[in-house]
Design a protein around this motif. Sequence first.
Motif: not given
Length: 154
Positions: A116, A118-120, A126, A128-130, A132-133
Amino acid sequence: MLTLKIKDTEVEPTYNYRLYKNIAGDDKDKRKENFYSFLDGLFSDDSITIINFFKAVAGKDLSEDEVVDQLDENGLFDDVHKTTDEIITGLATSGFLKSEIKAWKKYGDRLLESMKASLKLKSIKQEDKEMTQIQINQLEENKKSIESRMDLIK
């Protein structure tokens, strides 16, 4: 009931450090990782994990085929969820193994929190964020399932 016939004697699992070592292996550096993988398999109702558990119970007294034959005869694959619940209950009510399950849950919580965080980070792409989510969502669902099964034990 979780039993194996070993040398003409019905044997129930003894939930202790020796069982932990049989599950986690001889390599001390990999034991925690191996045990955590084992727990992941249990909570996923993996039939191979059931086999590995009973191989650990039998030690070197039964071959894998003998273990599987007995599990089949005793109907332990008929309701895999029930069987894994019985194993989890045994593990979660035994001193050392209970503490290992708690450590595994804390490890999962820390992993989730770091993902969580790392998303910040602004340096993360983007896509990679998706991804990770998606992984966070899956872990949170797994955590809910695990916690509900553990609540049944308390």
